[in-house]
Structure formats: structure tokens, C-alpha cells
Scaffold this active site. Structure first.
Site, PDB file in Angstrom:
ATOM      1  CD  GLU A 165      44.924  45.009  40.404  1.00 53.15           C
ATOM      2  OE1 GLU A 165      44.702  45.478  41.538  1.00 53.15           O
ATOM      3  OE2 GLU A 165      44.212  45.258  39.423  1.00 53.15           O
ATOM      4  CB  CYS A 175      47.878  43.345  48.664  1.00 48.94           C
ATOM      5  SG  CYS A 175      46.339  42.542  48.207  1.00 48.94           S
TER       6      CYS A 175
END
Ligand code: NAD
Length: 514
Positions: free
Chosen positions: A219, A253
Site C-alpha cells: 500500500e 497517502c
């Protein structure tokens, strides 16, 4: 209970790994009631200690209470709750779809735990990017090793201490440490490794996984672009963008990384951002409890240098304070593609605006770079939104919203290509840590049908096999289909035909009345 982060001694890691391996092999983690018990313990570990977690997040990241609750603690609780509600059903074995050849063998998919799984988490959401993943791994029946980040020492120490109190340490362990400890962990074979963090380290993790043939999900991050159309709801756009960028001081993110606007719309957009900034921060953004801080002096220096070296014009914010690692929400206009702000993921509260002559120019820019984790578009025009979504690739694609989608119920979360691989949250997280074990049980009488497989091979047996296994297909195509017609064009044609039909109907009624 010590609130200092003391690293796990390197020579203990092997012992911990072997202990977990033995407990997993004993089958203790598999029964559904045991999984449910551990999940509830995980939920109460967080729920009983909300204040301690808020304080730890404040110590590590200067987190305002609202952000600690909204972005880390509460979505983690919600994730555990939905895992608790769904995992029993997700864990049920599934029958394969009917097939004349195989159904007599009762083919099923058994949902089995992968073994001991390793979860390596980053600093920016140290709870939300750890606890829901622990829940998924436990729900799937695994033993779990967590390696939280060393960059949020208060939160990591608290998590490690509480995990020891609330969870079964023969099945769940937290390893406290940094690069050395993670490198040691990566020497072992894992049922699955889930790494969340930057792409550079992601490559090391993938390479380490390849060495032990441990499956890896990554991720990662990247520069998530935002397309702002002149036909947007300007006030809402400015609000959601400024909030999405300022939350957790831009250390998200999926933070909107930069904005692409038509050149002649830039000034109006900047004015809207300035209005919203005044509304958001009637005092100072640096006032206590309003803005998170950069995680470390190094992070502060990196982002501050980007701000010092940009050739764009700062039109909002730009205030910094090294002693408190504070960088205020900042907007920079007239940023060119070669500007330092466009050279790397910003991961700080700076929003560059890159004006373009046409949206196609913006699309070409985005498509010449790595596929981002998210693509955002702000517009009230469905053709504009469809154009952006249909002509880009990214982990997720959002219209008129920012950063909340990792918590959206029922949606998978993950990147594509350089922004990551694999999906989690909810059932997707459960599936990541679950092995789909194909299984069947063939009765002896089936050889009446399948006996042709045995030697000696004869022409009659080949014929019998053909009757059972040689499938027929739809008629051979006359040529390739017509060129791709975009969804936007389809919806235009649909509206046109609908209007035509309605007009036709009206005319017919008028005609009959005459
Ligand atoms: P970080 O520095 O906290 O590191 C992440 C983890 O990697 C830590 O546990 C750390 O100990 C470990 N690590 C660091 N260097 C290592 C090495 N050389 N070998 C082995 N392990 C090592 O966090 P970060 O990487 O700075 O996190 C920020 C990045 O993460 C950003 O790029 C962001 O976009 C990305 N991110 C992605 C997601 C997502 O879900 N896709 C979520 C959050 C953050």
C-alpha cells in the site's frame, strides 16, 4: 506500563516467530468463537483507551483531537465492527458453480488462514493503518506479527503495551523497532506480508518477500492529482480541497497533491481558497488544536525546502516554525511541471496549482507519470468527470470529495502499479489474509463417465472425451468491434434518443387531438 518505545531485542524475534508458528499449527486461531473473542478484545483495547490514544497522537503528530478521532480512532472502531458483523459469513466455505462434469465431485472453496502474517505500518495514520488490518488478519484465523512505525514512538509504545494486555500473545505480537528489526523480520517466511509506506522501501519489502516466496501486498503513495473544472461548486470545492490538504498536515497517502486548472480559472479558484482559509482559521492555523505538525525534524526540513525552492507564487499561508515542526496550509499558484513541488509526493500541507491551456494538456501530464493512489475531479459536469475518470488510471477515482474514501464502507482500498497492489478494508482485508483452498471429494461411480482417462488410450476413449470436454463457442466474429465509444457519448446518445421519443409521443398526442 512504560510509555517509552524500547525496541524488541533482535535475538527475541526468532523466538517470537517460532512461538507463533507453533500456536498457529495447534489450530488455536481457527475456531470462529475464538476469532470473535480476539476481535472484541481488539475493539475494547481501543475503546477503553481512547484518551490515551488521543494523547499519544498529539505527542507524536501534534494531532488535534477531532483529527485523532475522525481519521484514526473512530474509523478503526468502525472497521472492527464491520469485520465482526461480516467475518463469519466471509469465512464460510463456498460451493463452486454448477458444472455437469465437476458438480458430482462436490467442489468447494475452503476459506483458510494463510498462517503467520506480517503487517508493517507507517507513521501517518498509525492506528487506522494497523488496527483494521489486525482485525482482518485475526478474522481470517491467522497468527499476526505487527511492526508499527518507530516514527510515532508514543502511539507505537501504547499499542504494544495494550496489545500485550488485551490480546492472546501466543497469536498476536507487536515488534517494536525500525529498519534493523524489520529487516530481521523479513528473513522469515510469511503467509502474507502487508506493507504500507513509501515506494522506495516498498521495493525492498517486495524483494525480501521474493526471497522467501512470501506473498506481498504493497500500500504505497504517490502524487494524487486534482482536476478542478470551472463548472464546479466553487465554495464546496475550495473547502474540501483545503481540508483534504491540511488534515494531518498533508501527511495523508491520498492527500490531494496538486491541482490542475484551466489558466483563465486560476485566479477565481485562488480567491475561493483564500475565502475558505479565512473561514477555517479565524485566528491562526498554528493556534493550539487546529493543525497537526510534521512528524519529524527531517520531514519538516524536506517540506520546508520544497517551499523555499518553488518558483511558483505563494498566495496563501507559507508560514512555518522549525521549533514546533509547524507548516501552515499553503497554496502556491503558477507552478510549472519542472518545479520542485512537482518532483516528489509532497506529504505536507502545500497545495501547488498548475494552470494548463486545456484539460487534455493536464491529462497528458498525469498520464506521463506514475499511476497515483487517487485521482480527484471537482465538477458539476458529468461529461467532464467521465473524461477524467475514463482517461486516467489510479487506485481510486473520486468526484467532488477528498481523502475520506479509505473509510468508505464496502469499497476496496488499494493502489495500482507504482501506487501499490492488493486491497484492504472490510471483506477485501479478510480476503487478503485468506487462502482460497480448492477442494473436492470424488465418488467412485464417476469413473462410469470419466473412465476414458485411463490407459490404454484408444480412439474410442478420445471420442468419449470429446463428447464431454470439447466446448462449442458463439459464431466466429466477422471482424473487430467498432471503435470504443466513451460512456459520456453513450449518455449523450441516450438523452438524445429519449428526447426524440418523448417529442415523438407528444406530437402523436397533438395529432390525435386535432
Ligand atoms: P515510515 O517511515 O513510518 O515507514 C513505514 C514502515 O517501513 C515503518 O514501519 C518502518 O519501520 C519501515 N521501514 C522504513 N525503512 C525501512 C527499510 N529500509 N527496510 C525495512 N523497513 C523499513 O513511513 P513512510 O514510508 O514515510 O510513510 C509515508 C509513505 O507511505 C507515503 O509515501 C505515503 O503515501 C505512504 N502511505 C501509503 C498508504 C496506503 O494505504 N497506500 C497509507 C499511508 C501512507
Amino acid at each position: 506500563m512504560s510509555d517509552q518505545l524500547v525496541f524488541t531485542p533482535l535475538d527475541e524475534i526468532e523466538k517470537i516467530y517460532n512461538e507463533l508458528k507453533a500456536t498457529f499449527a495447534s489450530g488455536k486461531s481457527r475456531p470462529i468463537p475464538y476469532r470473535r473473542y480476539q476481535l472484541l478484545q481488539l475493539a475494547y483495547m481501543l475503546k477503553d483507551n481512547i484518551k490515551l490514544f488521543e494523547d499519544a497522537l498529539e505527542a507524536d503528530l501534534g494531532r488535534p483531537q477531532l483529527e485523532a478521532r475522525m481519521l484514526d480512532i473512530d474509523p478503526s472502531l468502525v472497521e472492527i465492527k464491520s469485520t465482526l458483523a461480516g467475518f463469519e459469513k466471509w469465512a464460510r466455505q463456498e460451493s463452486a458453480p454448477f458444472s455437469i462434469n465437476f458438480s458430482p465431485m462436490r467442489p468447494v472453496i475452503r476459506k483458510e488462514p494463510k498462517g503467520i502474517v506480517l503487517i508493517i505500518s507507517p507513521f501517518n495514520y498509525p492506528l487506522f493503518l494497523t488496527i483494521p488490518l489486525m482485525a482482518s488478519a485475526i478474522a481470517a484465523g491467522n497468527a499476526v506479527v505487527i511492526k508499527p512505525t518507530e516514527n510515532t514512538p508514543a502511539t507505537t509504545a501504547l499499542l504494544a503495551n495494550l496489545a500485550e494486555q488485551y490480546l492472546d500473545t501466543s497469536l498476536v505480537r507487536v515488534i517494536k523497532g525500525g529498519v534493523q528489526e524489520t529487516t530481521k523480520l523479513l528473513e522469515y517466511t510469511w503467509g502474507h506480508i502487508l506493507y504500507t509506506g513509501g515506494g522506495k522501501v516498498g521495493k525492498l519489502i517486495a524483494a525480501a518477500g521474493a526471497k522467501t516466496l512470501s506473498p506481498v501486498s504493497l500500500e504505497l503513495g504517490g502524487k494524487s492529482p486534482v482536476f478542478v473544472d470551472s463548472k464546479c461548486d466553487l465554495k464546496t470545492t475550495a473547502k474540501r480541497l483545503l481540508w483534504g490538504k491540511a488534515a494531518n498536515a498533508g501527511q495523508t497517502c491520498v492527500a490531494p497533491d496538486y491541482v490542475i486548472v484551466q489558466r483563465d480559472f486560476q485566479e477565481k479558484f485562488v480567491e475561493a481558497l483564500q475565502d475558505v482559509y479565512r473561514e477555517f482559521y479565524p485566528y491562526k492555523a498554528s493556534a493550539s488544536g487546529q493543525m497537526s505538525r510534521m512528524v519529524s525534524p527531517q520531514a519538516f526540513t524536506r517540506v520546508n525546502n520544497l517551499l523555499k525552492n518553488t518558483k511558483g507564487t505563494i498566495v496563501l499561508g507559507g508560514d512555518t516554525d522549525e521549533t514546533t515542526k509547524y507548516i501552515g496550509p499553503t497554496v502556491v499558484k503558477d507552478v510549472k511541471p519542472e518545479d520542485c513541488l512537482m518532483s516528489e509526493e509532497i506529504f505536507g500541507p502545500i497545495l501547488p496549482i498548475m494552470p494548463v491551456s486545456s484539460i487534455d494538456e493536464g491529462l497528458a501530464y498525469v498520464n506521463a507519470h506514475d499511476h497515483p493512489l487517487s485521482v480527484y475531479v471537482f465538477s458539476q459536469d458529468s461529461a467532464f468527470k467521465a473524461k477524467i475518470f475514463d482517461n486516467t488510471q489510479s487506485g481510486s477515482a473520486l468526484a467532488n470529495e477528498t481523502i475520506i474514501h479509505p473509510a468508505a464502507y464496502g469499497l476496496p482500498f488499494g493502489g495500482v502499479g507504482p501506487s501499490g497492489s492488493g486491497y484492504h478494508t472490510g471483506k477485501y482485508g479478510f480476503d487478503m489474509f485468506t487462502h482460497l483452498r480448492s477442494s473436492l471429494d470424488a465418488p467412485g461411480w464417476l469413473d462410469m463417465l470419466l473412465g476414458f482417462r485411463y490407459p490404454p488410450y484408444t480412439a474410442a476413449k478420445i471420442k468419449a472425451m470429446g463428447r464431454l470436454m470439447n466446448p462449442s463457442f458463439p459464431a466466429r466474429p466477422k471482424g473487430p468491434p467498432k471503435a470504443h465509444v466513451s460512456r459520456a457519448s453513450w449518455s449523450k446518445w441516450f438523452t438524445f434518443l429519449l428526447a426524440l421519443a418523448l417529442a415523438g409521443g407528444l406530437m402523436k398526442r397533438q395529432f390525435l387531438k386535432m
